[in-house]
Design a protein around this motif. Structure first.
Motif, PDB file in Angstrom:
ATOM      1  N   CYS A   3      67.174 -58.701  20.551  1.00 41.48           N
ATOM      2  CA  CYS A   3      67.304 -58.897  21.950  1.00 41.48           C
ATOM      3  C   CYS A   3      65.806 -58.393  22.460  1.00 41.48           C
ATOM      4  O   CYS A   3      64.988 -57.755  21.700  1.00 41.48           O
ATOM      5  CB  CYS A   3      68.226 -58.175  22.531  1.00 41.48           C
ATOM      6  SG  CYS A   3      68.448 -56.152  22.543  1.00 41.48           S
ATOM      7  N   ARG A   4      65.594 -58.567  23.651  1.00 46.78           N
ATOM      8  CA  ARG A   4      64.264 -58.214  24.246  1.00 46.78           C
ATOM      9  C   ARG A   4      64.621 -56.544  24.825  1.00 46.78           C
ATOM     10  O   ARG A   4      65.648 -56.229  25.200  1.00 46.78           O
ATOM     11  CB  ARG A   4      63.948 -58.958  25.480  1.00 46.78           C
ATOM     12  CG  ARG A   4      63.686 -60.410  25.341  1.00 46.78           C
ATOM     13  CD  ARG A   4      62.402 -60.449  24.557  1.00 46.78           C
ATOM     14  NE  ARG A   4      61.219 -60.267  25.248  1.00 46.78           N
ATOM     15  CZ  ARG A   4      60.067 -60.213  24.635  1.00 46.78           C
ATOM     16  NH1 ARG A   4      59.706 -60.497  23.441  1.00 46.78           N
ATOM     17  NH2 ARG A   4      58.991 -60.099  25.452  1.00 46.78           N
ATOM     18  N   TYR A   5      63.865 -55.915  24.581  1.00 44.00           N
ATOM     19  CA  TYR A   5      63.973 -54.385  24.719  1.00 44.00           C
ATOM     20  C   TYR A   5      63.313 -53.983  26.171  1.00 44.00           C
ATOM     21  O   TYR A   5      62.625 -53.194  26.375  1.00 44.00           O
ATOM     22  CB  TYR A   5      63.104 -53.404  23.821  1.00 44.00           C
ATOM     23  CG  TYR A   5      63.457 -53.486  22.360  1.00 44.00           C
ATOM     24  CD1 TYR A   5      64.778 -54.158  21.986  1.00 44.00           C
ATOM     25  CD2 TYR A   5      62.604 -53.056  21.323  1.00 44.00           C
ATOM     26  CE1 TYR A   5      65.114 -54.347  20.621  1.00 44.00           C
ATOM     27  CE2 TYR A   5      63.065 -53.189  20.058  1.00 44.00           C
ATOM     28  CZ  TYR A   5      64.149 -53.788  19.662  1.00 44.00           C
ATOM     29  OH  TYR A   5      64.547 -53.927  18.455  1.00 44.00           O
ATOM     30  N   HIS A   6      64.038 -54.644  27.176  1.00 47.46           N
ATOM     31  CA  HIS A   6      63.998 -54.048  28.542  1.00 47.46           C
ATOM     32  C   HIS A   6      64.819 -52.904  28.824  1.00 47.46           C
ATOM     33  O   HIS A   6      65.720 -52.539  27.999  1.00 47.46           O
ATOM     34  CB  HIS A   6      64.405 -55.482  29.524  1.00 47.46           C
ATOM     35  CG  HIS A   6      65.545 -56.103  29.403  1.00 47.46           C
ATOM     36  ND1 HIS A   6      66.551 -55.398  29.605  1.00 47.46           N
ATOM     37  CD2 HIS A   6      65.958 -57.123  29.066  1.00 47.46           C
ATOM     38  CE1 HIS A   6      67.708 -56.175  29.509  1.00 47.46           C
ATOM     39  NE2 HIS A   6      67.274 -57.260  29.184  1.00 47.46           N
ATOM     40  N   ASN A  39      68.627 -53.161  27.985  1.00 46.90           N
ATOM     41  CA  ASN A  39      69.144 -53.354  26.723  1.00 46.90           C
ATOM     42  C   ASN A  39      68.979 -52.113  25.979  1.00 46.90           C
ATOM     43  O   ASN A  39      69.485 -51.547  25.081  1.00 46.90           O
ATOM     44  CB  ASN A  39      68.209 -54.573  26.237  1.00 46.90           C
ATOM     45  CG  ASN A  39      69.117 -55.799  26.478  1.00 46.90           C
ATOM     46  OD1 ASN A  39      70.328 -55.835  26.928  1.00 46.90           O
ATOM     47  ND2 ASN A  39      68.416 -56.825  26.345  1.00 46.90           N
ATOM     48  N   GLU A  54      54.815 -63.943  19.102  1.00 48.43           N
ATOM     49  CA  GLU A  54      55.057 -63.242  20.362  1.00 48.43           C
ATOM     50  C   GLU A  54      55.678 -64.369  21.382  1.00 48.43           C
ATOM     51  O   GLU A  54      56.501 -63.997  22.015  1.00 48.43           O
ATOM     52  CB  GLU A  54      53.791 -62.580  20.994  1.00 48.43           C
ATOM     53  CG  GLU A  54      53.174 -61.239  19.945  1.00 48.43           C
ATOM     54  CD  GLU A  54      53.907 -60.113  20.532  1.00 48.43           C
ATOM     55  OE1 GLU A  54      55.022 -60.099  21.253  1.00 48.43           O
ATOM     56  OE2 GLU A  54      53.518 -59.175  19.837  1.00 48.43           O
ATOM     57  N   ALA A  59      59.353 -65.198  20.112  1.00 43.43           N
ATOM     58  CA  ALA A  59      60.081 -63.970  20.571  1.00 43.43           C
ATOM     59  C   ALA A  59      60.543 -63.943  21.991  1.00 43.43           C
ATOM     60  O   ALA A  59      61.659 -63.582  22.369  1.00 43.43           O
ATOM     61  CB  ALA A  59      59.637 -62.594  20.050  1.00 43.43           C
ATOM     62  N   PHE A  60      59.546 -64.335  22.886  1.00 43.04           N
ATOM     63  CA  PHE A  60      59.904 -64.171  24.131  1.00 43.04           C
ATOM     64  C   PHE A  60      60.875 -65.218  24.419  1.00 43.04           C
ATOM     65  O   PHE A  60      61.877 -65.168  25.235  1.00 43.04           O
ATOM     66  CB  PHE A  60      58.572 -64.476  25.081  1.00 43.04           C
ATOM     67  CG  PHE A  60      58.814 -64.625  26.459  1.00 43.04           C
ATOM     68  CD1 PHE A  60      58.808 -63.560  27.165  1.00 43.04           C
ATOM     69  CD2 PHE A  60      58.984 -65.906  27.124  1.00 43.04           C
ATOM     70  CE1 PHE A  60      59.229 -63.578  28.768  1.00 43.04           C
ATOM     71  CE2 PHE A  60      59.029 -66.057  28.533  1.00 43.04           C
ATOM     72  CZ  PHE A  60      59.152 -64.861  29.408  1.00 43.04           C
ATOM     73  N   ARG A  97      64.376 -64.503  23.114  1.00 41.51           N
ATOM     74  CA  ARG A  97      64.848 -63.309  23.837  1.00 41.51           C
ATOM     75  C   ARG A  97      64.874 -62.140  22.580  1.00 41.51           C
ATOM     76  O   ARG A  97      66.120 -61.676  22.521  1.00 41.51           O
ATOM     77  CB  ARG A  97      66.056 -63.511  24.373  1.00 41.51           C
ATOM     78  CG  ARG A  97      66.159 -64.881  25.390  1.00 41.51           C
ATOM     79  CD  ARG A  97      64.943 -64.592  26.510  1.00 41.51           C
ATOM     80  NE  ARG A  97      64.973 -63.434  27.155  1.00 41.51           N
ATOM     81  CZ  ARG A  97      63.834 -62.776  27.872  1.00 41.51           C
ATOM     82  NH1 ARG A  97      62.601 -63.370  27.679  1.00 41.51           N
ATOM     83  NH2 ARG A  97      64.061 -61.981  28.484  1.00 41.51           N
ATOM     84  N   THR A  98      63.921 -62.018  21.952  1.00 43.91           N
ATOM     85  CA  THR A  98      64.045 -61.032  20.862  1.00 43.91           C
ATOM     86  C   THR A  98      62.687 -60.140  20.811  1.00 43.91           C
ATOM     87  O   THR A  98      61.917 -60.556  21.574  1.00 43.91           O
ATOM     88  CB  THR A  98      64.373 -61.615  19.479  1.00 43.91           C
ATOM     89  OG1 THR A  98      64.620 -60.517  18.391  1.00 43.91           O
ATOM     90  CG2 THR A  98      63.220 -62.605  19.015  1.00 43.91           C
ATOM     91  N   GLU A  99      62.316 -59.451  19.789  1.00 45.90           N
ATOM     92  CA  GLU A  99      61.215 -58.741  19.670  1.00 45.90           C
ATOM     93  C   GLU A  99      60.463 -59.048  18.227  1.00 45.90           C
ATOM     94  O   GLU A  99      61.209 -58.965  17.377  1.00 45.90           O
ATOM     95  CB  GLU A  99      61.437 -57.124  19.673  1.00 45.90           C
ATOM     96  CG  GLU A  99      61.912 -56.855  21.076  1.00 45.90           C
ATOM     97  CD  GLU A  99      60.894 -56.653  22.236  1.00 45.90           C
ATOM     98  OE1 GLU A  99      59.832 -56.639  21.914  1.00 45.90           O
ATOM     99  OE2 GLU A  99      61.245 -56.708  23.325  1.00 45.90           O
TER     100      GLU A  99
END
Length: 312
Positions: free
Chosen positions: A76-79, A82, A265, A268-269, A272-274
């Protein structure tokens, strides 16, 4: 009476793999999950929230082992939100299990708690065994993941369970067919001509076949003298380029488009991952398993890929 295994947070890929394995070995398998469902295979699913004691604690009494797999997926995105869920889901489940085990009249004999090979420092040099350096690096964008792994193991270490042996499983990428395994994703990329090297391809990939993952856990259950940290990884990590070349050869796909770092990059955006999941160089070996003479059925990646491609 059947021996009982508790799989905490066992509703994901690894939980399904281990449940199938232990059922075949004659165990009574209990899965602790937020959304229990009736099953026809004999596995019992019991409700828990991974944070508070409840009726599920009764299942721990007299169990042979507890295997904690709980934790929000890192895919997932590391916001901020999360990050909080990823960290707390691991720490809280570990703490509540530790507290429940400590209150058992007849506690489980062994507690295996998930950790991750991502805890080791990004490296292109010699492989890390269990004594490897732990740190994050801006190059690999892995500082948060190492922070989570370190806090996770600290919570496990702090649990006071004097009558239960504890092992922290620093697992590499597990290759299998189940949902959320990386293998089906890699094979799809190869089949669609996108299976080239990623971000230069020099980063190392540590891995383990799902069958050897289960066999290593069997070994840990049997070794009464083994506690602390154990790496669950095949003895031969490979570079990303070698991994993709090997999979293309096994799948008989001679060509695969490479993906540069900037392309990863962007991808991944939108997914919704890293990118850390791909660009970090994880060169990890199973030091303690090797020293004890554990024999892998799939020590080399080609054999693992051939087995998986032949089974599906």
């Amino acid at each position: 009476m059947k021996r009982r295994i508790i799989l905490a947070g066992g509703s994901g890929f690894l939980g399904h793999v281990l449940a199938r394995h232990f059922l075949a070995s004659g165990y009574d398998v209990v899965i602790l999950t937020r959304t229990p469902k009736p099953r026809a295979d004999g596995v019992r699913e019991i409700a828990w929230d991974g944070e508070t004691p409840g009726d599920w604690t009764r299942e721990l009494e007299g169990a042979e082992a507890v295997i904690n797999l709980a934790g929000r997926s890192v895919n997932c995105r590391y916001h901020e939100r999360n990050r909080k869920i990823i960290l707390e889901s691991r720490i809280n489940s570990t703490r509540v299990l530790g507290g429940a085990i400590s209150r058992c009249a007849k506690p489980p004999q062994v507690w295996l708690n998930s950790s991750t090979a991502t805890i080791y420092k990004h490296t292109h040099g010699p492989a890390w065994d269990e004594s490897g350096k732990i740190s994050g690096t801006p190059e690999a964008k892995d500082e948060f993941s190492v922070e989570v792994a370190t806090a996770w193991e600290r919570a496990f270490d702090e649990a006071r369970t004097p009558n239960t042996r504890k092992v922290a499983m620093r697992s590499a990428m597990v290759l299998g067919h189940g949902a959320n395994s990386v293998f089906p994703v890699l094979r799809r990329l190869v089949r669609f001509g996108l299976g080239g090297k990623m971000a230069g391809g020099k980063q190392f990939v540590s891995w383990i076949h799902e069958e050897d993952f289960c066999r290593a856990i069997d070994w840990l259950l049997e070794q009464d003298s083994v506690s602390g940290v154990v790496n669950l990884a095949a003895p031969n990590p490979v570079t990303n380029e070698e991994m993709m070349d090997t999979l293309r050869e096994v799948c008989r796909r001679p060509f695969g488009l490479p993906a540069s770092r900037w392309m990863l990059e962007v991808g991944a955006f939108f997914l919704r991952t890293e990118t850390e999941l791909i660009i970090k160089s994880r060169r990890v070996i199973p030091g303690r398993l090797a020293a004890a003479g554990f024999e892998f059925r799939f020590p080399n990646l080609r054999g693992a890929f051939e087995n998986l491609c032949g089974n599906k």
